[in-house]
Design an enzyme around this catalytic site. Structure first.
Site, PDB file in Angstrom:
ATOM      1  N   VAL A 120     -79.161   1.301  77.616  1.00 49.80           N
ATOM      2  CA  VAL A 120     -77.709   1.448  77.852  1.00 49.80           C
ATOM      3  C   VAL A 120     -76.999   2.169  76.699  1.00 49.80           C
ATOM      4  CG1 VAL A 120     -77.258  -0.386  79.543  1.00 49.80           C
ATOM      5  CG2 VAL A 120     -77.326  -0.947  77.101  1.00 49.80           C
ATOM      6  N   SER A 132     -70.466 -14.428  78.031  1.00 51.80           N
ATOM      7  CA  SER A 132     -71.205 -15.672  77.785  1.00 51.80           C
ATOM      8  C   SER A 132     -70.225 -16.783  77.415  1.00 51.80           C
ATOM      9  CB  SER A 132     -72.194 -15.469  76.632  1.00 51.80           C
ATOM     10  OG  SER A 132     -72.674 -16.711  76.176  1.00 51.80           O
ATOM     11  N   TYR A 138     -73.697 -11.815  68.306  1.00 50.89           N
ATOM     12  CA  TYR A 138     -73.735 -11.893  69.768  1.00 50.89           C
ATOM     13  C   TYR A 138     -72.409 -12.426  70.331  1.00 50.89           C
ATOM     14  CZ  TYR A 138     -75.111 -13.690  74.379  1.00 50.89           C
ATOM     15  OH  TYR A 138     -75.184 -13.974  75.720  1.00 50.89           O
ATOM     16  N   ALA A 173     -69.485 -12.491  68.979  1.00 49.74           N
ATOM     17  CA  ALA A 173     -68.421 -11.496  68.787  1.00 49.74           C
ATOM     18  C   ALA A 173     -68.515 -10.403  69.858  1.00 49.74           C
ATOM     19  CB  ALA A 173     -68.523 -10.879  67.393  1.00 49.74           C
ATOM     20  N   SER A 174     -69.731  -9.999  70.184  1.00 54.51           N
ATOM     21  CA  SER A 174     -69.901  -8.944  71.207  1.00 54.51           C
ATOM     22  C   SER A 174     -69.454  -9.448  72.572  1.00 54.51           C
ATOM     23  CB  SER A 174     -71.363  -8.458  71.248  1.00 54.51           C
ATOM     24  OG  SER A 174     -72.211  -9.377  71.915  1.00 54.51           O
ATOM     25  N   LYS A 175     -69.698 -10.723  72.851  1.00 52.89           N
ATOM     26  CA  LYS A 175     -69.336 -11.266  74.170  1.00 52.89           C
ATOM     27  C   LYS A 175     -67.825 -11.494  74.280  1.00 52.89           C
ATOM     28  CE  LYS A 175     -73.315 -11.054  76.114  1.00 52.89           C
ATOM     29  NZ  LYS A 175     -73.526 -10.071  77.182  1.00 52.89           N
TER      30      LYS A 175
END
Ligand SMILES: NC(=O)c1ccc[n+]([C@@H]2O[C@H](COP(=O)([O-])OP(=O)(O)OC[C@H]3O[C@@H](n4cnc5c(N)ncnc54)[C@H](O)[C@@H]3O)[C@@H](O)[C@H]2O)c1
Length: 249
Positions: free
Chosen positions: A64, A142, A155, A157-159
């Site tokens: 991606v 999430s 992770y 923070a990305s979600k």
């Protein structure tokens, strides 16, 4: 009459786990499904098993993060069917790493896959959805965003970014009849989860749920289906927890 008869869907991270579950259900519901995954063997195996069951499934090996590779999937879908109705931004990774030892490179890798990957895929499908004046985008975030999780700061923070991305896009795209919604899964029994959680950790997670059973990819896929059809036509910018009743806000 199937819920997705003739609809064209792109699902990222479709070689395993939640993405594979979405590809399964969408094929069963009559969609033409473009499965993309970084893992060539996994995505080809998944697509050929869907084809054997009569599904309209097209495998693509693509990271991606690779705009060119995603462009080819979008072009292939448009050449074959003339449209793209649904994008499921699912591909994501969640390696454990204590923040105190985390490198800038580890941080960037997670943001690039989990956030920028969704940016690329969304940018590339949108011109077609805008032209059609219709489309559904479902982003997979999430519940860890609501809870916070140690060893997963990059992770989580990305979600959180994915929820903000969903809301802002929904505000911008409503005038084109494009719906953008988000799912926040809880602990889902997938290949990825098996690699990072012990049996004891999984048992403790189920104990924290109201429903005392494992959440499986099909549970997430059914909500993707709901958010991809007219059943949810009055909704956009929303985030739904699918976690067996773990987080209730
Ligand atoms: N399993 C869970 O408990 C859980 C909970 C909350 C959110 N999620 C989210 O759901 C999504 C899917 O998770 P899963 O548990 O099914 O994972 P998984 O590891 O079982 O499957 C993920 C798939 O994505 C592919 N992938 C990984 N990096 C990629 C990349 N750069 N480009 C393209 N494909 C790539 C993998 O090859 C794999 O086939 C992720 O975004 C994850 O953060 C999972």
């Amino acid at each position: 009459m199937k819920l997705l008869d003739g609809k064209v869907a792109i699902v990222t991270g479709a070689g395993a786990g939640i993405g594979a579950g979405v590809a399964d259900l969408f094929c069963k519901q009559g969609a033409h499904v473009f499965l993309s995954d970084i893992d060539q063997a996994a995505v080809e195996h998944k697509a050929s098993s869907l084809q054997s069951d009569g599904g309209s499934a097209f495998p693509f090996t693509a990271d991606v993060r690779d705009r060119e590779a995603i462009t080819q999937i979008v072009q292939s879908a448009v050449t074959k069917f003339g449209r793209i109705d649904i994008l499921i931004n699912n591909a994501g990774v969640y390696p454990r790493q204590a923040f105190l030892d985390m490198t800038e490179e580890q941080w960037d890798t997670i943001q690039d896959i989990n956030v920028k990957g969704a940016f690329h895929c969304t940018k590339l499908v949108l011109p077609h959805m805008v032209q059609q004046r219709s489309g559904a985008i479902v982003n997979i975030s999430s519940v860890t965003f609501f809870l916070g999780m140690k060893q997963l700061t990059h992770y989580v923070a990305s979600k959180g970014a994915i929820i903000g991305f969903t809301r802002s896009l929904a505000r911008e795209l409503g005038e084109y009849n494009i719906h953008v919604n988000c799912i926040t899964p809880g602990a889902v029994e997938t290949e990825g989860e098996k690699a990072v959680a012990t049996k004891e950790q999984v048992a403790a997670l189920v104990e924290g749920q109201s429903l005392k059973r494992r959440i499986i990819p099909e549970d997430i896929a059914r909500v993707c289906l709901f958010l991809s059809t007219d059943l949810s036509s009055g909704m956009t910018g929303q985030t739904l927890n699918v976690d067996g009743g773990w987080v209730m806000y």
